[in-house]
Design a protein around this motif. Structure first.
Motif, PDB file in Angstrom:
ATOM      1  N   CYS A  87      -5.889  -6.175 -10.577  1.00 25.94           N
ATOM      2  CA  CYS A  87      -6.570  -5.093 -10.676  1.00 25.94           C
ATOM      3  C   CYS A  87      -7.997  -5.504 -10.924  1.00 25.94           C
ATOM      4  O   CYS A  87      -8.380  -5.460 -12.234  1.00 25.94           O
ATOM      5  CB  CYS A  87      -5.919  -4.181 -12.058  1.00 25.94           C
ATOM      6  N   GLU A 121      -7.761  -1.327  -7.650  1.00 24.55           N
ATOM      7  CA  GLU A 121      -9.014  -1.088  -8.419  1.00 24.55           C
ATOM      8  C   GLU A 121      -8.827   0.186  -8.881  1.00 24.55           C
ATOM      9  O   GLU A 121      -9.936   0.346 -10.032  1.00 24.55           O
ATOM     10  CB  GLU A 121     -10.272  -0.759  -7.328  1.00 24.55           C
ATOM     11  N   GLY A 123      -6.877   0.759 -11.400  1.00 28.42           N
ATOM     12  CA  GLY A 123      -5.855   0.346 -12.597  1.00 28.42           C
ATOM     13  C   GLY A 123      -4.557   0.068 -12.452  1.00 28.42           C
ATOM     14  O   GLY A 123      -4.198   0.800 -11.305  1.00 28.42           O
ATOM     15  N   ASN A 124      -3.993  -0.496 -13.080  1.00 24.73           N
ATOM     16  CA  ASN A 124      -2.406  -0.670 -12.795  1.00 24.73           C
ATOM     17  C   ASN A 124      -1.549   0.345 -12.926  1.00 24.73           C
ATOM     18  O   ASN A 124      -0.454   0.464 -12.173  1.00 24.73           O
ATOM     19  CB  ASN A 124      -1.825  -2.009 -13.974  1.00 24.73           C
ATOM     20  N   GLU A 126      -2.384   4.011 -12.484  1.00 20.20           N
ATOM     21  CA  GLU A 126      -2.545   4.789 -11.475  1.00 20.20           C
ATOM     22  C   GLU A 126      -2.733   4.288 -10.101  1.00 20.20           C
ATOM     23  O   GLU A 126      -1.966   4.898  -9.164  1.00 20.20           O
ATOM     24  CB  GLU A 126      -3.939   5.492 -11.508  1.00 20.20           C
ATOM     25  N   PRO A 171       3.349  -0.975 -12.626  1.00 17.95           N
ATOM     26  CA  PRO A 171       2.087  -1.724 -13.357  1.00 17.95           C
ATOM     27  C   PRO A 171       2.745  -3.025 -14.200  1.00 17.95           C
ATOM     28  O   PRO A 171       3.697  -3.182 -14.514  1.00 17.95           O
ATOM     29  CB  PRO A 171       1.731  -0.565 -14.103  1.00 17.95           C
ATOM     30  N   PHE A 173       1.699  -5.474 -17.098  1.00 16.86           N
ATOM     31  CA  PHE A 173       0.609  -5.602 -18.361  1.00 16.86           C
ATOM     32  C   PHE A 173       0.739  -7.164 -18.725  1.00 16.86           C
ATOM     33  O   PHE A 173       1.861  -7.738 -18.677  1.00 16.86           O
ATOM     34  CB  PHE A 173       1.215  -4.702 -19.580  1.00 16.86           C
ATOM     35  N   ASP A 181      -4.025  -7.511 -15.996  1.00 20.63           N
ATOM     36  CA  ASP A 181      -3.444  -6.182 -15.190  1.00 20.63           C
ATOM     37  C   ASP A 181      -3.292  -6.403 -13.922  1.00 20.63           C
ATOM     38  O   ASP A 181      -4.086  -6.663 -13.157  1.00 20.63           O
ATOM     39  CB  ASP A 181      -4.396  -4.859 -15.649  1.00 20.63           C
ATOM     40  N   ARG A 182      -2.162  -5.967 -13.449  1.00 22.09           N
ATOM     41  CA  ARG A 182      -1.751  -6.168 -12.012  1.00 22.09           C
ATOM     42  C   ARG A 182      -0.799  -4.800 -11.603  1.00 22.09           C
ATOM     43  O   ARG A 182      -0.218  -4.367 -12.419  1.00 22.09           O
ATOM     44  CB  ARG A 182      -1.109  -7.592 -11.707  1.00 22.09           C
TER      45      ARG A 182
END
Length: 238
Positions: A87, A121, A123-124, A126, A171, A173, A181-182
């Motif tokens: 992310c 980009e 976020g994990n 969305e 996602p 965490f 975050d990935r």
């Protein structure tokens, strides 16, 4: 040259079949993988009119993508996906999508709408939702490329983290490797593939290979396609 090929059944999970291949040089593993990718593409396009490949990040895949840049292929029928990404902004050098584009994809004529980057980009949370929608209508992958971390992780499926098959993309965490975050494609979706190749290079992977071959339930053992997985190794012993 390829040597010492054998087949094993890994007991955890019991349905994973792993075929192990040891190579004498980095170039040998690169060339064999290149030929395997192109053969899979030709077969898929001849039989189904399209070829869907899932890319891995890392230095060994990068060297193979550099070879693909100069290969002759029916690029118009290739569909490209990623198994995970970090992310970070789209232009960050640590993005798997940027590496694949600059090394290979920007240099061949795959239609832009058939290259499916993970929108990490966003976020994990969305980004995972968006990529799950992208994958929802995609049939069984033809070929999935995966790596192996020194801790036994593959894609962004890390040891001692909850297994999440709630969607095709999920996602991540608190990843033990930065950034925390990935987004990863789930093990269930990665297993929905006709072929899976793990690319394992470097002596630092020896412990993970030993665990895998001895039946320890590292994340790599979660990938269980019906046709089994091929593990291409260089720099480790077994």
């Amino acid at each position: 040259m390829m040597q010492n090929t054998n087949q094993e059944n890994s007991p955890k999970p019991p349905c994973q079949i792993s075929r192990w291949h040891n190579f004498e040089t980095q170039d040998a593993i690169n060339q064999t993988t290149l030929k395997r990718i192109l053969a899979a593409a030709n077969e898929a396009i001849a039989n189904r009119g399209r070829f869907s490949i899932v890319l891995a990040g890392g230095s060994t895949p990068k060297s193979i993508y550099a070879l693909l840049k100069d290969a002759k292929a029916d690029w118009a029928n290739w569909h490209v996906y990623h198994n995970d990404d970090r992310c970070l902004p789209v232009d960050n050098s640590e993005r798997n999508s940027l590496m694949a584009r600059t090394t290979w994809l920007n240099h061949v004529s795959i239609p832009a709408n058939q290259i499916h980057d993970i929108p990490a980009e966003l976020g994990n949370i969305e980004g995972a939702k968006a990529y799950a929608k992208t994958l929802a209508g995609v049939p069984t992958f033809d070929l999935v490329l995966l790596g192996l971390g020194e801790d036994g992780h593959t894609a962004s499926l890390f040891p001692n983290q909850a297994v999440d098959n709630s969607a095709d993309a999920v996602p991540v965490f608190d990843a033990p490797k930065p950034p925390a975050d990935r987004i990863t494609v789930s093990q269930q979706r990665l297993s929905n593939s006709r072929e899976v190749i793990f690319l394992v290079t470097g002596a630092g992977k020896q412990d993970a290979v030993n665990h895998w071959r001895n039946g320890v339930a590292i994340p790599a053992t979660l990938i269980t396609p019906e046709n089994g997985v091929d593990v291409y190794c260089y720099g480790v012993t077994f």
